[in-house]
Design an enzyme around this catalytic site. Structure first.
Site, PDB file in Angstrom:
ATOM      1  N   HIS A  43       0.839  -1.198   0.000  1.00 48.92           N
ATOM      2  CA  HIS A  43       0.000   0.000   0.000  1.00 48.92           C
ATOM      3  C   HIS A  43       0.878   1.253   0.000  1.00 48.92           C
ATOM      4  CE1 HIS A  43      -3.574   2.466   1.232  1.00 48.92           C
ATOM      5  NE2 HIS A  43      -2.615   3.219   1.764  1.00 48.92           N
ATOM      6  N   GLU A  44       1.858   1.279   0.896  1.00 51.93           N
ATOM      7  CA  GLU A  44       2.723   2.459   0.981  1.00 51.93           C
ATOM      8  C   GLU A  44       3.628   2.587  -0.243  1.00 51.93           C
ATOM      9  OE1 GLU A  44       2.042   4.648   3.058  1.00 51.93           O
ATOM     10  OE2 GLU A  44       0.674   3.417   4.230  1.00 51.93           O
ATOM     11  N   HIS A  77       1.971   4.544  -2.794  1.00 55.64           N
ATOM     12  CA  HIS A  77       2.127   5.991  -2.616  1.00 55.64           C
ATOM     13  C   HIS A  77       3.557   6.431  -2.970  1.00 55.64           C
ATOM     14  CE1 HIS A  77      -1.767   6.359  -0.809  1.00 55.64           C
ATOM     15  NE2 HIS A  77      -1.450   5.745   0.323  1.00 55.64           N
TER      16      HIS A  77
END
Length: 444
Positions: A24-25, A28
């Site tokens: 998920h990170e 980003h």
């Protein structure tokens, strides 16, 4: 219960959750770096730092509790108009002054001070708030999209790689007799009528090919034909030892209770043959995984929409000891406990792997949906702010006005704090429910 297997199951889910957060990170991180934003930290987990290393301008690390993660980007918000961008000492002084003005000003100023620290020594062109709206949206969407992609991959592995258990047209067992309704007998009595399939000569291991002249590919299709012919002789073709064998089957009449879509019930007379099917894992087409992910997304959206009512039901069941809804919200504690129970069952290893894969896929769907809720500090909140900026700029351009400054979302910090408090409360409730009144999927 096998304690070691239980612990291994929990650890597998913890690692799976950590990997999901890490991806998920990364969702980003990669676009942020691609667009030139300075990223100071990439952290997996919350709490004290267990390990970290610096690569270039970014510190990468792992924290104690795998319940979240973050990347620290320079200038998530524009600098306060009355603050020098890099003046941390000045920001701290203003924060002290704000405390004398009230809690709202204090919260806003503290957020602006923290934001000012990320801006210190950073080229203004490398800040998040200076990016075009579409790039800001891409960065914030990257995390949830990574969870969705991982969910699709896991569901594809489950449906098309491992396969789903399905009733096949191969006969597993044939009843010798027809037992009276409600009977608990395990053996046939002398006066019990012979079961139709047994009388027809159907044997375990036979594969049903045709019924009443209709080819069948699933046991459900075969069952539907049998149910539609109570008391009527129908031709049946089975495959036995590589050869097709023609037989005649006369299903007996059987009364069953049927529930309609409106909830009303009625009694219908259907055919009964006395056969059961073998269950095998069948690999489904590659599009079955994405379809399962889409169905799961729709289900989780429904849960989020009804979240207040579902949380009330969870709290009520916790206090009264009632049975919880298996489709209701659950914390990572509950998911981990389920993973441990699955790992400790006596089921074949492939069955346990399949359930664990399904749990992890569903967890990633939940991360995808929940992070898109349009409230700060969630990703959806940052996306909403970016879109609001885009709308303001479009209106200004349409009216021939100067481009407005980026929205200072630090002024929404008090509302963000309310959201955080509600999230903490929800987490505490679900943690307590998952410990003291857990969801029972595998029996009590």
């Amino acid at each position: 219960m096998d304690v070691l297997a239980f612990v291994i199951g929990v650890l597998v889910m913890v690692v799976g959750l950590a990997v999901s957060i890490a991806l998920h990170e990364i969702g980003h991180l990669v676009p942020a770096k691609r667009f030139g934003v300075r990223v100071g930290q990439y952290m997996i987990g919350m709490g004290p730092t267990l390990w970290s290393t610096r690569r270039g301008e970014t510190e990468y690390g792992v924290k104690a509790f795998p319940i979240g993660g973050y990347i620290s980007m320079a200038g998530m918000y524009p600098p306060a108009k009355d603050e020098p961008t890099a003046a941390v000492d000045s920001a701290a002084a203003s924060a002290r002054a704000a405390r004398r003005r009230g809690i709202y000003a204090t919260l806003v100023q503290d957020a602006q001070a923290a934001n000012a620290e990320t801006l210190e020594g950073v080229d203004d062109a490398r800040t998040f708030h200076r990016l075009p709206v579409w790039k800001r949206v891409v960065i914030m969407l990257g995390g949830p999209i990574m969870n969705l992609v991982l969910a699709v991959v896991l569901f594809a592995v489950l449906f098309s790689g491992i396969g789903m258990q399905q009733a096949t047209t191969t006969v597993a067992a044939v009843s010798e007799c027809v037992l009276p309704p409600g009977s608990t007998a395990t053996e046939c009595a002398a006066d019990d009528p012979e079961a139709p399939a047994h009388a027809a000569g159907i044997l375990p291991g036979d594969r049903l090919v045709e019924l009443d002249g209709t080819p069948v590919e699933t046991f459900a299709e075969a069952s539907e034909i049998i149910r539609a012919h109570p008391g009527t002789a129908i031709p049946v073709v089975v495959e036995r030892d590589g050869a097709r064998v023609p037989l005649t089957l006369t299903p007996v009449e059987n009364e069953v209770e049927v529930t309609a879509d409106d909830g009303t019930t009625s009694v219908e007379t259907v055919g009964y043959a006395g056969i059961s099917s073998s269950v095998e894992r069948v690999c489904e087409p590659i599009w079955a995984g994405p379809q399962a992910a889409a169905d799961n997304v729709a289900a989780v959206v429904g849960i989020v929409v009804d979240l207040p009512a579902r949380l009330y039901d969870t709290a009520y069941d916790l206090l009264t000891g009632g049975e919880r809804d298996a489709d209701g919200p659950m914390s990572v504690v509950g998911v981990g406990r389920l993973a441990g129970e699955v790992a400790a069952t006596d089921a074949p290893i492939l069955d346990r792997v399949a359930v664990m894969t399904s749990l992890l896929a569903s967890l990633n769907v939940a991360l995808f949906v929940f992070n898109l809720v349009p409230l700060l500090p969630l990703d959806g909140g940052h996306i909403l702010v970016a879109l609001w900026d885009g709308a303001r700029r479009a209106v200004a351009k349409l009216l021939g006005r100067p481009e407005p400054a980026p929205t200072d979302a630090t002024r929404l910090v008090p509302l963000t704090l309310v959201v955080v408090v509600l999230l903490i409360g929800m987490g505490a409730l679900l943690f307590a429910a998952d410990i003291f009144n857990p969801v029972q999927l595998l029996g009590g």
